[in-house]
Design a protein around this motif. Structure first.
Motif, PDB file in Angstrom:
ATOM      1  N   UNK A  32       0.847  -1.193   0.000  1.00 55.00           N
ATOM      2  CA  UNK A  32       0.000   0.000   0.000  1.00 55.00           C
ATOM      3  C   UNK A  32       0.878   1.237   0.000  1.00 55.00           C
ATOM      4  N   UNK A  33       0.329   2.327  -0.523  1.00 59.38           N
ATOM      5  CA  UNK A  33       1.019   3.618  -0.561  1.00 59.38           C
ATOM      6  C   UNK A  33       0.022   4.707  -0.196  1.00 59.38           C
ATOM      7  N   UNK A  34       0.489   5.691   0.551  1.00 58.27           N
ATOM      8  CA  UNK A  34      -0.346   6.841   0.886  1.00 58.27           C
ATOM      9  C   UNK A  34       0.509   8.099   0.838  1.00 58.27           C
ATOM     10  N   UNK A  66       5.545  18.004  15.663  1.00 59.16           N
ATOM     11  CA  UNK A  66       4.554  18.113  14.589  1.00 59.16           C
ATOM     12  C   UNK A  66       4.810  17.115  13.474  1.00 59.16           C
ATOM     13  N   UNK A  67       6.075  16.911  13.118  1.00 58.15           N
ATOM     14  CA  UNK A  67       6.407  15.929  12.092  1.00 58.15           C
ATOM     15  C   UNK A  67       6.022  14.524  12.567  1.00 58.15           C
ATOM     16  N   UNK A  68       6.295  14.216  13.839  1.00 59.07           N
ATOM     17  CA  UNK A  68       5.943  12.902  14.377  1.00 59.07           C
ATOM     18  C   UNK A  68       4.437  12.665  14.304  1.00 59.07           C
ATOM     19  N   UNK A  69       3.662  13.689  14.647  1.00 58.53           N
ATOM     20  CA  UNK A  69       2.198  13.532  14.597  1.00 58.53           C
ATOM     21  C   UNK A  69       1.722  13.349  13.156  1.00 58.53           C
ATOM     22  N   UNK A  70       2.315  14.111  12.239  1.00 62.24           N
ATOM     23  CA  UNK A  70       1.934  13.978  10.824  1.00 62.24           C
ATOM     24  C   UNK A  70       2.322  12.608  10.285  1.00 62.24           C
ATOM     25  N   UNK A  71       3.497  12.124  10.659  1.00 63.25           N
ATOM     26  CA  UNK A  71       3.928  10.782  10.250  1.00 63.25           C
ATOM     27  C   UNK A  71       2.984   9.725  10.815  1.00 63.25           C
ATOM     28  N   UNK A  72       2.632   9.857  12.091  1.00 69.90           N
ATOM     29  CA  UNK A  72       1.762   8.861  12.730  1.00 69.90           C
ATOM     30  C   UNK A  72       0.392   8.827  12.067  1.00 69.90           C
ATOM     31  N   UNK A  73      -0.138   9.995  11.729  1.00 66.87           N
ATOM     32  CA  UNK A  73      -1.443  10.044  11.070  1.00 66.87           C
ATOM     33  C   UNK A  73      -1.368   9.417   9.683  1.00 66.87           C
ATOM     34  N   UNK A  74      -0.280   9.664   8.969  1.00 66.67           N
ATOM     35  CA  UNK A  74      -0.119   9.081   7.634  1.00 66.67           C
ATOM     36  C   UNK A  74       0.009   7.565   7.723  1.00 66.67           C
ATOM     37  N   UNK A  75       0.776   7.095   8.709  1.00 69.50           N
ATOM     38  CA  UNK A  75       0.937   5.650   8.887  1.00 69.50           C
ATOM     39  C   UNK A  75      -0.400   4.992   9.237  1.00 69.50           C
ATOM     40  N   UNK A  76      -1.174   5.643  10.101  1.00 71.39           N
ATOM     41  CA  UNK A  76      -2.470   5.085  10.487  1.00 71.39           C
ATOM     42  C   UNK A  76      -3.413   5.010   9.289  1.00 71.39           C
ATOM     43  N   UNK A  78      -2.528   4.767   6.167  1.00 73.69           N
ATOM     44  CA  UNK A  78      -2.008   3.727   5.278  1.00 73.69           C
ATOM     45  C   UNK A  78      -2.457   2.345   5.744  1.00 73.69           C
ATOM     46  N   UNK A  79      -2.318   2.073   7.040  1.00 77.27           N
ATOM     47  CA  UNK A  79      -2.692   0.766   7.565  1.00 77.27           C
ATOM     48  C   UNK A  79      -4.192   0.515   7.408  1.00 77.27           C
ATOM     49  N   UNK A  80      -4.975   1.559   7.648  1.00 73.15           N
ATOM     50  CA  UNK A  80      -6.424   1.408   7.526  1.00 73.15           C
ATOM     51  C   UNK A  80      -6.814   1.106   6.077  1.00 73.15           C
ATOM     52  N   UNK A  81      -6.195   1.817   5.141  1.00 70.55           N
ATOM     53  CA  UNK A  81      -6.523   1.614   3.728  1.00 70.55           C
ATOM     54  C   UNK A  81      -6.111   0.230   3.250  1.00 70.55           C
ATOM     55  N   UNK A  82      -5.015  -0.291   3.821  1.00 71.18           N
ATOM     56  CA  UNK A  82      -4.504  -1.599   3.396  1.00 71.18           C
ATOM     57  C   UNK A  82      -5.114  -2.752   4.178  1.00 71.18           C
ATOM     58  N   UNK A  83      -5.897  -2.434   5.201  1.00 78.35           N
ATOM     59  CA  UNK A  83      -6.474  -3.485   6.029  1.00 78.35           C
ATOM     60  C   UNK A  83      -5.445  -4.204   6.872  1.00 78.35           C
ATOM     61  N   UNK A  84      -4.371  -3.490   7.254  1.00 78.61           N
ATOM     62  CA  UNK A  84      -3.305  -4.078   8.056  1.00 78.61           C
ATOM     63  C   UNK A  84      -3.421  -3.628   9.504  1.00 78.61           C
ATOM     64  N   UNK A  85      -3.006  -4.475  10.422  1.00 79.91           N
ATOM     65  CA  UNK A  85      -2.994  -4.121  11.836  1.00 79.91           C
ATOM     66  C   UNK A  85      -1.600  -3.648  12.234  1.00 79.91           C
ATOM     67  N   UNK A  86      -1.549  -2.937  13.331  1.00 76.68           N
ATOM     68  CA  UNK A  86      -0.268  -2.507  13.884  1.00 76.68           C
ATOM     69  C   UNK A  86       0.613  -3.719  14.160  1.00 76.68           C
ATOM     70  N   UNK A  87       0.015  -4.799  14.635  1.00 80.49           N
ATOM     71  CA  UNK A  87       0.781  -5.981  14.999  1.00 80.49           C
ATOM     72  C   UNK A  87       1.449  -6.650  13.787  1.00 80.49           C
ATOM     73  N   UNK A  88       0.945  -6.373  12.582  1.00 85.26           N
ATOM     74  CA  UNK A  88       1.519  -6.981  11.380  1.00 85.26           C
ATOM     75  C   UNK A  88       2.802  -6.290  10.932  1.00 85.26           C
TER      76      UNK A  88
END
Length: 366
Positions: A32-34, A66-76, A78-88
């Motif tokens: 996945x890509x976001x 601020x960069x950390x929060x933006x990165x975390x939101x982007x990662x979240x 991405x995972x949601x769009x790909x149907x992936x869990x944090x544990x994966x």
């Protein structure tokens, strides 16, 4: 299945690219890509922090949050769009936002600064974070950049063929993959950092789409000669650069008075293409294929100018090899995170000039 996330925000400051990558296959497989643009206020502050200013330590610390929060939101996202869990996900490889890059200067070691609160990103994402990749190479006497050539060699190398890879982000960097083997690379000049600055100033837009405005302008020979007279272009690698050199003040000091803004844009595009073409002529004249990635690969005018200046090489987008141009660097930092976890070196001495190969990055466990 071992999945790594790669998070990249480059010198162009156009936002964050995130990829979920599986490295178990013979070549990286992007699941996945976001992409998420920076908030306008954070983007403006990150750009301002490229220059000295009041209360820098305080402002830089808050910007890193601020960069950390933006990165975390982007990662979240991405995972949601790909149907992936944090544990994966095993690791996030996060570049951070470069605001200063002065290796080997001042005290002989110099420094490089990528703003990112890695601890906060680990806290927010719940995933182990590897970041601050450049500092270890700088500590070993290297340039700290570019760090992608080893990865480029793995996915773009072609046995028996002289290949080069040109990443056109805010700054342009080349990877040289000779037919005889080995890896070399260096920054070769400015790219989107100056082009986007000029587009914002004169078009009121974030960038010159497809290079259309530049294509309609005329290259000013005197201005181009002045730009190419910058000593950086003649320096022998290893070498790297950034907005510390190629910035608005550098451009303003050039003879642009009296040159039509559209012609300045055409000349800046020619500077980007000539910086790469001249470097290849000097260091890899037998190049048969030039693979272009980064945002500049979507600039049709730039691609046409590269093809015209390099008639002996086949100039292609990385998309032609199955890797979208805007994903390459994010995949590279996922690859570097994996290398860190496996205690493998991420730098190459021939590229950065470090005293030896080193495991790069700092780990923040979730």
């Amino acid at each position: 299945m071992a999945i790594e996330l790669g998070l990249m925000s480059g010198t162009s400051l156009d936002g964050i690219d995130a990829v979920a990558v599986e490295f178990d296959a013979p070549s990286p497989r992007v699941l996945a890509h976001a992409h998420r643009p920076f908030d306008a206020a954070l983007q403006a502050e990150l750009l301002a922090l490229n220059r000295s200013g009041p209360d820098e330590l305080h402002r830089a610390a808050l910007a890193a949050n601020g960069v950390a929060r933006a990165y975390a939101a982007t990662a979240a996202a991405l995972l949601a769009a790909a149907g992936l869990t944090v544990q994966a996900v095993r690791t996030i490889g996060a570049h951070g936002q470069t605001v200063r890059h002065r290796p080997r200067e001042f005290d002989g070691t110099g420094y490089t600064v990528q703003l990112l609160n890695g601890a906060l990103l680990a806290e927010l994402s719940g995933i182990d974070v590897v970041c601050d990749f450049r500092s270890r190479d700088v500590a070993a006497g290297g340039e700290g950049a570019p760090l992608v050539p080893a990865f480029h060699a793995e996915i773009f190398g072609a046995p028996g063929k002289d290949v080069a890879v040109l990443n056109l982000g805010g700054i342009a960097n080349l990877t040289l993959l000779p037919a005889a083997g080995g890896v070399a690379g260096f920054d070769c000049g400015p790219a989107n950092a100056l082009l986007d600055h000029w587009a914002r100033r004169h078009l009121g837009r974030a960038y010159d789409a497809d290079g259309a405005w530049a294509a309609g302008g005329r290259v000013d020979a005197a201005l181009l000669a002045a730009l190419l007279a910058e000593p950086f272009f003649a320096r022998t690698p290893p070498k790297s650069t950034g907005r510390d050199l190629f910035n608005e003040a550098w451009l303003a000091a050039m003879p642009i008075a009296g040159v039509a803004p559209q012609d300045v844009m055409a000349t800046l595009a020619e500077l980007t293409a000539r910086g790469a073409a001249d470097a290849l002529a000097r260091h890899a004249p037998a190049t048969a294929r030039l693979v272009v990635c980064g945002g500049g690969a979507f600039n049709g005018h730039l691609m046409a100018r590269l093809a015209a200046l390099l008639p002996r090489a086949r100039v292609i987008s990385s998309a032609a090899l199955g890797v979208p141009p805007d994903q390459v660097e994010a995949i590279a930092f996922a690859w570097l995170a994996r290398a860190h976890r496996e205690r493998q070196a991420g730098n190459r001495v021939a590229v950065t000039g470090a005293r030896g190969e080193r495991v790069l990055g700092a780990l923040y466990p979730a």
